[in-house]
Design a protein around this motif. Structure first.
Motif, PDB file in Angstrom:
ATOM      1  N   ASP A 161       0.935  -1.349  -0.283  1.00 22.60           N
ATOM      2  CA  ASP A 161      -0.107  -0.004   0.209  1.00 22.60           C
ATOM      3  C   ASP A 161       0.577   1.222   0.059  1.00 22.60           C
ATOM      4  O   ASP A 161       0.264   2.014   0.504  1.00 22.60           O
ATOM      5  CB  ASP A 161      -0.606  -0.026   1.170  1.00 22.60           C
ATOM      6  CG  ASP A 161      -0.417   0.232   2.450  1.00 22.60           C
ATOM      7  OD1 ASP A 161       0.962   0.655   2.727  1.00 22.60           O
ATOM      8  OD2 ASP A 161      -1.150  -0.938   3.693  1.00 22.60           O
ATOM      9  N   GLN A 162       2.343   1.472   0.319  1.00 23.53           N
ATOM     10  CA  GLN A 162       3.197   2.458  -0.312  1.00 23.53           C
ATOM     11  C   GLN A 162       3.212   3.095   1.022  1.00 23.53           C
ATOM     12  O   GLN A 162       3.079   4.164   0.910  1.00 23.53           O
ATOM     13  CB  GLN A 162       2.996   2.458  -1.522  1.00 23.53           C
ATOM     14  CG  GLN A 162       3.446   2.098  -2.342  1.00 23.53           C
ATOM     15  CD  GLN A 162       3.437   3.088  -4.221  1.00 23.53           C
ATOM     16  OE1 GLN A 162       3.778   3.734  -3.899  1.00 23.53           O
ATOM     17  NE2 GLN A 162       3.937   2.061  -5.539  1.00 23.53           N
ATOM     18  N   ARG A 163       2.638   2.746   2.610  1.00 24.03           N
ATOM     19  CA  ARG A 163       2.304   3.321   3.291  1.00 24.03           C
ATOM     20  C   ARG A 163       3.615   3.163   4.762  1.00 24.03           C
ATOM     21  O   ARG A 163       4.191   1.898   4.672  1.00 24.03           O
ATOM     22  CB  ARG A 163       1.444   2.745   3.760  1.00 24.03           C
ATOM     23  CG  ARG A 163      -0.166   4.459   3.527  1.00 24.03           C
ATOM     24  CD  ARG A 163      -1.159   3.931   4.288  1.00 24.03           C
ATOM     25  NE  ARG A 163      -2.562   4.195   3.696  1.00 24.03           N
ATOM     26  CZ  ARG A 163      -3.060   4.308   2.215  1.00 24.03           C
ATOM     27  NH1 ARG A 163      -2.705   3.247   1.175  1.00 24.03           N
ATOM     28  NH2 ARG A 163      -3.742   5.147   1.806  1.00 24.03           N
ATOM     29  N   VAL A 164       3.973   4.440   4.339  1.00 25.67           N
ATOM     30  CA  VAL A 164       4.547   3.848   6.166  1.00 25.67           C
ATOM     31  C   VAL A 164       4.253   4.094   7.699  1.00 25.67           C
ATOM     32  O   VAL A 164       3.099   5.428   7.484  1.00 25.67           O
ATOM     33  CB  VAL A 164       5.575   4.817   6.276  1.00 25.67           C
ATOM     34  CG1 VAL A 164       6.662   4.803   7.729  1.00 25.67           C
ATOM     35  CG2 VAL A 164       6.478   4.616   5.239  1.00 25.67           C
ATOM     36  N   TYR A 165       3.989   3.096   8.249  1.00 23.72           N
ATOM     37  CA  TYR A 165       3.542   3.064   9.446  1.00 23.72           C
ATOM     38  C   TYR A 165       4.012   2.946  10.915  1.00 23.72           C
ATOM     39  O   TYR A 165       5.364   2.705  11.027  1.00 23.72           O
ATOM     40  CB  TYR A 165       3.242   1.648   9.839  1.00 23.72           C
ATOM     41  CG  TYR A 165       1.473   1.747   8.687  1.00 23.72           C
ATOM     42  CD1 TYR A 165       0.532   1.659   9.149  1.00 23.72           C
ATOM     43  CD2 TYR A 165       2.296   1.235   7.422  1.00 23.72           C
ATOM     44  CE1 TYR A 165      -1.040   1.280   8.091  1.00 23.72           C
ATOM     45  CE2 TYR A 165       0.839   1.019   6.804  1.00 23.72           C
ATOM     46  CZ  TYR A 165      -0.008   0.863   6.994  1.00 23.72           C
ATOM     47  OH  TYR A 165      -1.065   0.801   5.759  1.00 23.72           O
TER      48      TYR A 165
END
Length: 316
Positions: A161-165
């Motif tokens: 999802d091309q997200r940093v968490y």
């Protein structure tokens, strides 16, 4: 550290969403390393690939990443199996929310904006377009397209999802558990995860996954180390260029010392010594303290992403 300026709009705040009762997830590590709750730089995804975690190539000026991989080809991020239980709302459908006016979120948003500026410039020089990732703030646990992410992993990047968490509580752990205070180590953590996003965009991550599928566990671990060290180097590249954009006023020697202390604290050898009393180099997935500080320093001193060629380096 002087981090002022614009704030990124690519912040998604889920801190009030709850998320405690999700159960197990599809990740196996976070920013710090194996064998501890928070691991290093990325996560292990279903399908057996330790990515972000941690990312294959010599990035030669103007060359296509696929060609640098010996003609194996680049590619987008691999498909990653999410948990069977459907989320109430997919992460892809959730709109990004503007950061609220709290100091921690403002700091994160400013660091993220700085990475967007730096990597957009670098990608433009490569003849490419940088796709900005989202950064999701959460507490305890949250759904991702890679599975259920949990705060105990530390910060991580999901290529699906091309997200940093990021659970901001990790910064408290960085200071209290690892004795690394200060904002620049926090910025280094964020920049490391953005480094994994860069690897994903360049097709490095998917090629690493393909190679790992035909490797022994020992060789796969060694490839993961090179992946993680490259993300450390990319974080240093960001710091160099962001500081230059601010006429050398963003960081000072004390900030650099704190970042080196952070890289040292999360080296696989130091973490293994703390948690199991012995060091097993073949099980390293992120690199030793000396390796992590060395590659971050290479990026910091040079500001040149082409110097971050951990995959062809004879000595790590």
């Amino acid at each position: 550290m002087q981090m002022d300026g614009d704030e990124s709009s690519n912040i998604e705040d889920r801190r009030d969403d709850g998320g405690g009762g999700f159960g197990g997830g599809g990740f196996g590590g976070g920013f710090g390393g194996p064998g501890i709750p928070m691991g290093g730089g990325g996560a292990l995804f279903k399908g057996g690939f330790g990515l972000v975690a941690f990312v294959v190539i010599a990035l030669v000026l103007g060359a296509d990443p696929g060609a640098l991989l010996g003609g194996l080809g680049g590619g987008e991020s691999p498909s990653v199996q999410a948990p069977a239980r459907p989320p109430a709302a997919s992460s892809a459908s959730r709109p990004a929310q503007r950061p609220a006016a709290d100091p921690e979120m403002q700091f994160v948003a400013r660091v993220l904006k700085s990475t967007e500026t730096v990597w957009s410039d670098i990608f433009r020089d490569m003849g490419r377009v940088y796709r900005e990732p989202k950064l999701v703030l959460f507490r305890d646990a949250t759904r991702t397209d890679c599975g259920v992410g949990q705060a105990a992993m530390g910060p991580f990047y999901c290529p699906a999802d091309q997200r940093v968490y990021l659970d901001l509580g990790f910064f408290d752990e960085l200071a209290a558990r690892f004795h690394v205070p200060g904002q620049f180590p926090q910025a280094y953590v964020i920049a490391h995860e953005i480094g994994h996003h860069v690897q994903n965009l360049l097709g490095i991550s998917s090629k690493v996954q393909q190679m790992r599928e035909s490797m022994s566990k020992r060789d796969g671990n060694a490839l993961s180390v090179r992946t993680e060290l490259q993300a450390d180097c990319f974080a240093g590249v960001w710091a160099n260029r962001a500081d230059r954009q601010r006429d050398g006023k963003m960081i000072d020697d004390r900030d650099v010392d704190q970042a080196m202390a952070a890289a040292t604290a999360i080296g696989d050898d130091k973490l293994q010594r703390q948690t199991q009393g012995r060091v097993v180099p073949d099980s390293f997935t992120h690199g030793s303290s000396a390796q992590r500080t060395r590659w971050f320093r290479i990026g910091l001193d040079s500001g040149d992403y082409r110097k971050c060629d951990t995959f062809r380096a004879q000595q790590l």
